[in-house]
Design an enzyme around this catalytic site. Structure first.
Site, short mmCIF file in Angstrom:
data_model
loop_
_atom_site.label_atom_id
_atom_site.label_comp_id
_atom_site.label_asym_id
_atom_site.label_seq_id
_atom_site.Cartn_x
_atom_site.Cartn_y
_atom_site.Cartn_z
NE ARG A 260 -3.54 -2.40 2.38
CZ ARG A 260 -4.58 -2.54 3.32
NH1 ARG A 260 -4.83 -1.74 4.22
NH2 ARG A 260 -5.24 -3.67 3.36
NE ARG A 275 -1.20 4.75 8.98
CZ ARG A 275 -2.40 4.62 9.34
NH1 ARG A 275 -3.29 4.24 7.95
NH2 ARG A 275 -3.25 4.75 10.28
CD GLU A 347 -8.34 -1.65 10.62
OE1 GLU A 347 -8.18 -2.32 9.98
OE2 GLU A 347 -8.17 -0.17 10.58
CB SER A 350 -11.17 -4.16 8.71
OG SER A 350 -12.43 -3.21 8.58
NE ARG A 387 -1.93 -1.94 11.57
CZ ARG A 387 -2.75 -0.93 11.44
NH1 ARG A 387 -3.79 -0.74 11.90
NH2 ARG A 387 -2.39 0.20 10.58
#
Length: 420
Positions: A260, A275, A347, A350, A387
């Site tokens: 990403r 991130r 988070e 999801s 994560r």
């Protein structure tokens, strides 16, 4: 993609759904273009019919030795008019398709209202955050202190938002991915898939990343795109397909690298592994019957929660409000894991029900007694490996800077119980 017929039938409901997303009304613009296109179609058909009729009359006149010049002139004019109307219809159709392709899915009726994450609703918490008799460190400080996490070395090779893991920490990352796959396939019945991680435009269009979010992706000079998540190849396995109803649901999982650009993340999580441009993730995808997709959504979320519980990581489940959901989702549950170093939940998964939104873009259907119907698609992280590594490091850290290996991961760690 949205159903144009449903917008015609109930434009108020469509605009109401967009308003819940914080977007301006679009039904009137769409229906105006649709009316012009349909008018062009009607006129095209009328002129085409007249052209065909005139051609027949020309043939009859020529057989009878009559003068067909006037009719021939009319046919020539009709040919130009028909061609212009055909181009106009195509142009309007392309404009409608482009407009619809950039409008997100409408929120489900039970999705909470709200503009941003402040309106998300916590549904439950599992376990109690650990109490330490020392100030807990964040994962990057822990990893660098151990000499097993190298951000500077990664920056020399690749720039910011990359990391090099070494020794037992690299093994722990690998162990997490293997453990997650084993749980999702062995305990939860997902079929493991090893998909391509380079995909075409059509695949990203099908799941909703294109055309609107190209800046969030990495594109190669061959026209391929690096996947942002295995949701893209896994969901597209049913693109352009008509499935047997009896085979639903299809449950697929994959462990892949993900890429990403983090185009909108300037200044956010600039330190550490939260991130990054490149990371590993176990993805779950379900292709479900429309009548069963809500139950499948609950099941999928529970499958993600099971990983956290087996690892003993405190977490909470929240339901996202309409203004905070992803583009393709109609309802989303986020799982947030407790990070002692940051002193807050972050988070880690999801899980979204997309309804038939992606299926319409991909033309993915199933046979039923009512005819061919669009499937419902769901996707969720089961989990984000990086994560989860962060959460294990911070929750299992000890006063001397070492990290205990959770019991569930020890069979994957060649006897290593403490990383030091």
């Amino acid at each position: 993609m949205h159903d144009l017929k449903s917008i015609r039938d109930n434009p108020e409901a469509f605009d109401s759904g967009l308003a819940r997303r914080g977007l301006e009304a679009s039904a009137a613009r769409i229906l105006d273009l649709d009316e012009k296109r349909r008018a062009a179609q009607t006129r095209f058909q009328e002129l085409q019919a007249r052209r065909n009729d005139a051609n027949k009359q020309i043939g009859m006149l020529k057989k009878q030795g009559g003068d067909a010049s006037a009719l021939m002139a009319e046919v020539a004019a009709l040919k130009d008019a028909v061609s212009a109307l055909e181009e106009e219809e195509k142009r309007l159709g392309a404009e409608i398709d482009d407009l619809l392709s950039r409008i997100p899915n409408l929120p489900a009726a039970d999705t909470p209202d709200g503009p941003d994450e402040e309106s998300n609703v916590e549904l439950k918490r599992w376990s109690t955050p650990p109490a330490f008799d020392f100030p807990p460190l964040e994962h990057d400080a822990l990893g660098e202190k151990l000499g097993l996490m190298d951000f500077d070395g990664a920056a020399k090779i690749s720039g910011a938002r990359f990391v090099v893991l070494k020794g037992p920490l690299a093994r722990l990352e690998r162990a997490l991915g293997q453990f997650m796959l084993d749980v999702q396939t062995g305990a939860h019945g997902y079929t493991e898939v090893s998909p391509p991680t380079l995909v075409k435009d059509t695949a990203l269009f099908g799941t909703g990343q294109l055309p609107k979010f190209g800046e969030d992706l990495f594109k190669t000079n061959t026209g391929h795109w690096l996947i942002p998540t295995a949701e893209v190849p896994l969901t597209n396995l049913v693109a352009e397909s008509i499935l047997d109803e009896a085979k639903l649901p299809l449950r697929l999982t994959a462990l892949t690298p993900c890429y990403r650009s983090e185009a909108g993340a300037a200044g956010k999580d600039t330190r550490g592994m939260i991130r990054q441009h490149q990371f590993w993730k176990v993805e779950m995808v379900s292709i479900a019957h429309p009548d069963a997709s809500e139950d499948e959504h609950q099941r999928m979320t529970a499958c993600a929660e099971a990983i956290l519980e087996k690892l003993g990581l405190p977490y909470r489940r929240i339901v996202l409000c309409a203004g905070d959901m992803g583009f393709s989702a109609q309802k989303t549950y986020d799982l947030e894991v407790w990070l002692p170093g940051q002193g807050r939940y972050r988070e880690i998964s999801s899980c979204s029900n997309c309804g038939d939104f992606q299926a319409r873009r991909m033309k993915a259907r199933f046979r039923s007694e009512k005819g061919n119907r669009f499937v419902h698609t769901l996707n969720g992280s089961g989990l984000a490996v990086g994560r989860t590594l962060v959460a294990v490091m911070e929750n299992y850290q000890q006063a001397d800077g070492t990290i205990r290996v959770p019991e569930a991961l020890r069979p994957y760690m060649a006897g290593i119980e403490v990383i030091g």
